[in-house]
Design a protein around this motif. Sequence first.
Motif, PDB file in Angstrom:
ATOM      1  N   GLU A  58       0.833  -1.211   0.000  1.00 18.73           N
ATOM      2  CA  GLU A  58       0.000   0.000   0.000  1.00 18.73           C
ATOM      3  C   GLU A  58       0.862   1.253   0.000  1.00 18.73           C
ATOM      4  O   GLU A  58       0.562   2.238  -0.663  1.00 18.73           O
ATOM      5  CB  GLU A  58      -1.007  -0.012   1.173  1.00 18.73           C
ATOM      6  CG  GLU A  58      -0.435   0.165   2.577  1.00 18.73           C
ATOM      7  CD  GLU A  58       0.169  -1.101   3.170  1.00 18.73           C
ATOM      8  OE1 GLU A  58       0.563  -2.006   2.422  1.00 18.73           O
ATOM      9  OE2 GLU A  58       0.279  -1.182   4.418  1.00 18.73           O
ATOM     10  N   ARG A  59       2.015   1.214   0.724  1.00 19.70           N
ATOM     11  CA  ARG A  59       2.935   2.357   0.752  1.00 19.70           C
ATOM     12  C   ARG A  59       3.539   2.554  -0.656  1.00 19.70           C
ATOM     13  O   ARG A  59       3.608   3.661  -1.167  1.00 19.70           O
ATOM     14  CB  ARG A  59       4.019   2.105   1.805  1.00 19.70           C
ATOM     15  CG  ARG A  59       5.247   2.972   1.722  1.00 19.70           C
ATOM     16  CD  ARG A  59       5.021   4.415   2.139  1.00 19.70           C
ATOM     17  NE  ARG A  59       6.251   5.184   1.917  1.00 19.70           N
ATOM     18  CZ  ARG A  59       6.304   6.473   1.704  1.00 19.70           C
ATOM     19  NH1 ARG A  59       5.190   7.190   1.681  1.00 19.70           N
ATOM     20  NH2 ARG A  59       7.456   7.079   1.506  1.00 19.70           N
ATOM     21  N   GLU A  60       3.934   1.447  -1.306  1.00 20.43           N
ATOM     22  CA  GLU A  60       4.529   1.564  -2.639  1.00 20.43           C
ATOM     23  C   GLU A  60       3.509   2.114  -3.638  1.00 20.43           C
ATOM     24  O   GLU A  60       3.836   2.936  -4.492  1.00 20.43           O
ATOM     25  CB  GLU A  60       5.108   0.208  -3.086  1.00 20.43           C
ATOM     26  CG  GLU A  60       6.266  -0.211  -2.175  1.00 20.43           C
ATOM     27  CD  GLU A  60       7.170  -1.285  -2.760  1.00 20.43           C
ATOM     28  OE1 GLU A  60       6.997  -1.659  -3.934  1.00 20.43           O
ATOM     29  OE2 GLU A  60       8.075  -1.754  -2.029  1.00 20.43           O
ATOM     30  N   ALA A  61       2.240   1.667  -3.507  1.00 18.25           N
ATOM     31  CA  ALA A  61       1.181   2.180  -4.407  1.00 18.25           C
ATOM     32  C   ALA A  61       0.998   3.676  -4.181  1.00 18.25           C
ATOM     33  O   ALA A  61       0.835   4.447  -5.136  1.00 18.25           O
ATOM     34  CB  ALA A  61      -0.125   1.431  -4.161  1.00 18.25           C
ATOM     35  N   GLN A  62       1.056   4.107  -2.910  1.00 19.82           N
ATOM     36  CA  GLN A  62       0.883   5.547  -2.607  1.00 19.82           C
ATOM     37  C   GLN A  62       2.057   6.368  -3.143  1.00 19.82           C
ATOM     38  O   GLN A  62       1.860   7.469  -3.652  1.00 19.82           O
ATOM     39  CB  GLN A  62       0.747   5.769  -1.092  1.00 19.82           C
ATOM     40  CG  GLN A  62      -0.639   5.430  -0.587  1.00 19.82           C
ATOM     41  CD  GLN A  62      -0.692   5.276   0.931  1.00 19.82           C
ATOM     42  OE1 GLN A  62       0.334   5.200   1.603  1.00 19.82           O
ATOM     43  NE2 GLN A  62      -1.897   5.224   1.459  1.00 19.82           N
ATOM     44  N   GLN A 282      -2.937  -2.186   4.486  1.00 22.39           N
ATOM     45  CA  GLN A 282      -3.922  -1.177   4.898  1.00 22.39           C
ATOM     46  C   GLN A 282      -4.477  -0.511   3.651  1.00 22.39           C
ATOM     47  O   GLN A 282      -3.938  -0.690   2.559  1.00 22.39           O
ATOM     48  CB  GLN A 282      -3.234  -0.138   5.788  1.00 22.39           C
ATOM     49  CG  GLN A 282      -2.804  -0.721   7.112  1.00 22.39           C
ATOM     50  CD  GLN A 282      -1.733   0.104   7.811  1.00 22.39           C
ATOM     51  OE1 GLN A 282      -1.277   1.110   7.293  1.00 22.39           O
ATOM     52  NE2 GLN A 282      -1.329  -0.361   8.974  1.00 22.39           N
ATOM     53  N   ALA A 283      -5.533   0.310   3.819  1.00 20.60           N
ATOM     54  CA  ALA A 283      -6.131   0.984   2.657  1.00 20.60           C
ATOM     55  C   ALA A 283      -5.117   1.935   2.028  1.00 20.60           C
ATOM     56  O   ALA A 283      -4.411   2.648   2.732  1.00 20.60           O
ATOM     57  CB  ALA A 283      -7.377   1.738   3.093  1.00 20.60           C
ATOM     58  N   SER A 284      -5.023   1.899   0.676  1.00 21.40           N
ATOM     59  CA  SER A 284      -4.091   2.805  -0.019  1.00 21.40           C
ATOM     60  C   SER A 284      -4.835   3.984  -0.636  1.00 21.40           C
ATOM     61  O   SER A 284      -4.228   4.958  -1.035  1.00 21.40           O
ATOM     62  CB  SER A 284      -3.362   2.053  -1.138  1.00 21.40           C
ATOM     63  OG  SER A 284      -4.239   1.817  -2.231  1.00 21.40           O
ATOM     64  N   GLY A 285      -6.175   3.879  -0.708  1.00 22.59           N
ATOM     65  CA  GLY A 285      -6.960   4.925  -1.375  1.00 22.59           C
ATOM     66  C   GLY A 285      -7.571   4.421  -2.670  1.00 22.59           C
ATOM     67  O   GLY A 285      -8.635   4.877  -3.089  1.00 22.59           O
ATOM     68  N   HIS A 286      -6.892   3.461  -3.349  1.00 23.53           N
ATOM     69  CA  HIS A 286      -7.449   2.837  -4.572  1.00 23.53           C
ATOM     70  C   HIS A 286      -7.334   1.340  -4.402  1.00 23.53           C
ATOM     71  O   HIS A 286      -6.321   0.752  -4.800  1.00 23.53           O
ATOM     72  CB  HIS A 286      -6.671   3.276  -5.820  1.00 23.53           C
ATOM     73  CG  HIS A 286      -6.785   4.733  -6.108  1.00 23.53           C
ATOM     74  ND1 HIS A 286      -5.759   5.613  -5.909  1.00 23.53           N
ATOM     75  CD2 HIS A 286      -7.827   5.460  -6.565  1.00 23.53           C
ATOM     76  CE1 HIS A 286      -6.155   6.832  -6.216  1.00 23.53           C
ATOM     77  NE2 HIS A 286      -7.412   6.768  -6.620  1.00 23.53           N
ATOM     78  N   ASP A 287      -8.365   0.736  -3.781  1.00 26.74           N
ATOM     79  CA  ASP A 287      -8.232  -0.676  -3.411  1.00 26.74           C
ATOM     80  C   ASP A 287      -9.348  -1.542  -3.975  1.00 26.74           C
ATOM     81  O   ASP A 287     -10.385  -1.048  -4.417  1.00 26.74           O
ATOM     82  CB  ASP A 287      -8.212  -0.798  -1.882  1.00 26.74           C
ATOM     83  CG  ASP A 287      -7.077   0.005  -1.270  1.00 26.74           C
ATOM     84  OD1 ASP A 287      -5.940  -0.474  -1.319  1.00 26.74           O
ATOM     85  OD2 ASP A 287      -7.344   1.124  -0.785  1.00 26.74           O
ATOM     86  N   CYS A 288      -9.062  -2.854  -3.915  1.00 26.09           N
ATOM     87  CA  CYS A 288     -10.015  -3.856  -4.370  1.00 26.09           C
ATOM     88  C   CYS A 288     -10.106  -4.909  -3.267  1.00 26.09           C
ATOM     89  O   CYS A 288      -9.104  -5.224  -2.627  1.00 26.09           O
ATOM     90  CB  CYS A 288      -9.441  -4.466  -5.649  1.00 26.09           C
ATOM     91  SG  CYS A 288     -10.324  -5.876  -6.269  1.00 26.09           S
ATOM     92  N   PRO A 367      -4.119  -2.910  -2.975  1.00 26.24           N
ATOM     93  CA  PRO A 367      -4.139  -1.786  -3.929  1.00 26.24           C
ATOM     94  C   PRO A 367      -4.430  -2.255  -5.355  1.00 26.24           C
ATOM     95  O   PRO A 367      -3.902  -3.292  -5.787  1.00 26.24           O
ATOM     96  CB  PRO A 367      -2.728  -1.199  -3.860  1.00 26.24           C
ATOM     97  CG  PRO A 367      -2.092  -1.787  -2.649  1.00 26.24           C
ATOM     98  CD  PRO A 367      -2.796  -3.071  -2.348  1.00 26.24           C
ATOM     99  N   ILE A 368      -5.240  -1.500  -6.073  1.00 26.02           N
ATOM    100  CA  ILE A 368      -5.518  -1.788  -7.493  1.00 26.02           C
ATOM    101  C   ILE A 368      -4.228  -1.567  -8.280  1.00 26.02           C
ATOM    102  O   ILE A 368      -3.436  -0.682  -7.952  1.00 26.02           O
ATOM    103  CB  ILE A 368      -6.667  -0.874  -8.001  1.00 26.02           C
ATOM    104  CG1 ILE A 368      -7.971  -1.297  -7.358  1.00 26.02           C
ATOM    105  CG2 ILE A 368      -6.756  -0.862  -9.521  1.00 26.02           C
ATOM    106  CD1 ILE A 368      -9.126  -0.333  -7.577  1.00 26.02           C
TER     107      ILE A 368
END
Length: 371
Positions: A58-62, A282-288, A367-368
């Motif tokens: 999730e951190r990497e996606a953010q 954790q939630a990244s903001g764009h999740d599935c 994360p998507i």
Amino acid sequence: MTTPDHDAASPAPTLPELRDRIDALDRELIAMLNRRARLAQEVGEIKKKEGSVVFRPEREAQVIDGLKQFNPGPLKNESVAPIWREIMSACRALETPTRVAYLGPAGTFSEEAALGFFGSSIVRVPCASIDEVFRNTSAGVADFGVVPVENSTEGMVARSLDIFLTTPLFIIGETSLFVRHNLLRKENALDGIEAVCAHPQALAQCHDWLSLHLPHAERRPVSSNAEGARLAAQDSRLAGIASARAASEYGVHVVAPAIQNDPHNRTRFAIVTDPHRHPAPQASGHDCTSLVVSVVNRPGAMYDILAPLKRHGVSMTRLESRPARSGQWEYYFFIDLQGHPEQPAVQTAMHELREACAFFKVLGAYPIDAH
Ligand SMILES: C=C(O[C@@H]1C=C(C(=O)O)C=C[C@H]1O)C(=O)O
């Protein structure tokens, strides 16, 4: 044309001057990348003390989402994700090695998906089957597994979905890949090809091109496309069908590129791990959120699944069914929801959905695909 690196009053820089400037910038970049790497090492030390895991999808996606928004160009946003995946992969490798299991051998699309998701600073664990990917990840031989789940032309990958029903592993990420099949051969010509060796799926996906251009060549099914490429490298009477990466891996020519029937052929992969060794992202903001459920076979059963989602405004992005093999015409439904259970609407919808189902399993929330 002027650029911030070029003063409009002075004459246009020459090629050697431009290259000198690029060299100077590259030296600044490598110094900065090493500063970044040292920070990642410090993060690694803190994680070691806390006993927490290194890889945080999730951190990497953010990080990638944030940079895409910040990117002033001319670098394209599509280039930002692969560049930073490699940078983060190299930084992560300084914290700890990441071992990744996938369907091998070297040169498969599963390997390409693994490298696309984790970057190339990983320890590769090629496996002989999808079952072995799950087994090696459960047994701790690998930290993560990469398994195909659906193809845009062929549909779901039944073996993966069947294992998801019972595996203790859960999904922490997804990645999808353009699957471009190429005709590979030792010689850079079509003449004299007696047989085309590839996985049956690839032979089927390239049926039209093969019928038109090599109508007399035998189509010989082999265990993987990489195996076909390996055979083609040994005997010029044989050709293979595989990725451009497989061509360089086995030292053969791409005689004809992109020969698959469908030019938009894509495969989606899930990244799995053991919940005892890795926390849920954790939630990244764009999740599935992926679920598998079954309902008792009665009128309105499907409505009972869909109603909680509608009530709480949660979108469903995928719905697949698999027979339950009970002989009763019962089905399992694989459902992807948009969002993360940390969001109250998603949590409530999932709670009500669980009440309506005879079987309910959360496969993961992640994360998507940021590509
Ligand atoms: C440095 C960290 O560890 C890993 C490496 C990251 C990076 O290089 O930016 C980001 C997340 C983690 O997968 C971190 O958690 O911040």
